[in-house]
Scaffold this active site. Structure first.
Site, mmCIF file in Angstrom:
data_model
loop_
_atom_site.group_PDB
_atom_site.id
_atom_site.type_symbol
_atom_site.label_atom_id
_atom_site.label_comp_id
_atom_site.label_asym_id
_atom_site.label_seq_id
_atom_site.Cartn_x
_atom_site.Cartn_y
_atom_site.Cartn_z
ATOM 1 N N GLU A 193 33.124 44.093 34.139
ATOM 2 C CA GLU A 193 31.694 44.418 34.213
ATOM 3 C C GLU A 193 31.389 45.590 35.140
ATOM 4 O OE1 GLU A 193 32.385 42.100 37.879
ATOM 5 O OE2 GLU A 193 33.136 42.016 35.814
ATOM 6 N N HIS A 215 37.640 42.978 36.833
ATOM 7 C CA HIS A 215 36.186 43.182 36.848
ATOM 8 C C HIS A 215 35.755 44.062 35.672
ATOM 9 C CE1 HIS A 215 34.866 41.309 40.605
ATOM 10 N NE2 HIS A 215 35.972 41.755 41.159
ATOM 11 N N CYS A 245 37.366 37.181 38.421
ATOM 12 C CA CYS A 245 38.032 37.546 39.673
ATOM 13 C C CYS A 245 38.223 36.333 40.588
ATOM 14 C CB CYS A 245 37.288 38.684 40.365
ATOM 15 S SG CYS A 245 38.317 39.535 41.601
#
Length: 301
Positions: free
Chosen positions: A237, A235, A142
């Protein structure tokens, strides 16, 4: 993958309750194996949440990974206790002499100001430059991806008309690169940001190869130097409720933000969000660790 952590890291108990194999230091010492040394530069405000998300993402290959967490010394964290940072985090000064197989640099909530205005920008540049000779492969997430595009290639970010938030479709554009091995033609991934690095500028940069992008969210995945530098603008994760927490946090601040796209069933924030990107996330991190860290790193660091 057994994740090696300090035995009293709070995320360890949570991961174990999720049936994720987490190995403490004592047990790891009795294994005749060299674990991969992975450094995580955590710039997110609530560091415990990101610790949990990244350790979960790294837990899906048979490789043993020894994780070291690092934070910026030129910035005071307001959302994570100093006792947690002092106990579980290190600084560049303390590990400058070490080499690492891989490094993950997280996003940061500073995208709406210029890079030079970020109080830890000079330290970020120093870490990026240090990694050139001390890290086999670095994964930028990001804001860190935007920072890497700017620092290495001079490609600046630009503001979006409104916050980009939601789960978007992406299409793989280069299947010959191992990083996207096993990806579906179209896959989903979360984004949460107010800025973007222009897709045309990324495509025009000869050092960068775009591997996946979205009509709505732009370039998602790019690679440089044979995998020494990898950039992820979203993102992967994030867990099920991260976008939900960010959305309600912004509403509580009185901000006018859109409902995250394609995230809630029927786009209804009162419904439980759908988790639609976990398998892609696991694949991405596994491919990174296998093909760009484990397969190319020297045995003797």
């Amino acid at each position: 993958m057994p994740i090696k952590t300090q035995s009293d890291l709070p995320a360890k108990e949570i991961l174990e309750n999720e049936n994720i194999f987490v190995m403490d230091e004592c047990r790891a010492m009795h294994q005749d194996i060299r674990p991969l040394q992975v450094l995580i530069l955590n710039n997110m405000p609530v560091k415990q949440d990101t610790e949990l998300q990244l350790l979960r993402a790294l837990s899906n290959t048979p490789l043993q990974v020894d994780v070291t967490f690092m934070n910026m010394q030129s910035h005071v964290s307001l959302n994570t206790s100093s006792s947690h940072l002092n106990k579980f985090y290190t600084s560049l000064k303390e590990i400058r002499h070490r080499n690492f197989d891989g490094m993950i640099v997280t996003g940061a909530p500073v995208e709406e100001i210029s890079f030079e205005e970020v109080d830890y920008w000079q330290e970020t540049c120093e870490i990026f430059d240090w990694a050139e000779s001390h890290v086999t492969s670095t994964l930028h997430i990001c804001w860190a991806a935007q920072a890497g595009f700017y620092h290495y290639y001079g490609i600046n970010k630009q503001m979006l008309p409104e916050k980009l938030s939601g789960v978007y479709e992406h299409r793989v554009s280069n299947r010959k690169v191992p990083l996207v091995r096993g990806f579906d033609d179209v896959f989903l991934a979360p984004h949460s940001r107010h800025t973007e690095t222009p897709a045309a500028a990324v495509h025009a940069c000869p050092e960068l190869t775009v591997l996946a992008e979205s009509p709505q969210a732009g370039v998602y995945l790019a690679i440089a130097e044979g995998g020494k530098k990898i950039f992820v603008t979203g993102h992967p994760e994030y867990d099920r409720y991260t976008l939900n927490s960010e959305y309600h946090r912004d509403l509580d601040k009185g901000l006018s933000v859109p409902v995250p796209c394609h995230y809630y069933p029927d786009d209804d924030p009162d419904q439980r969000p759908l988790l639609q990107w976990r398998s892609h996330s696991n694949n991405l991190y596994s491919n990174w660790l296998n093909y760009y860290v484990y397969q190319v790193t020297p045995y003797n660091l």
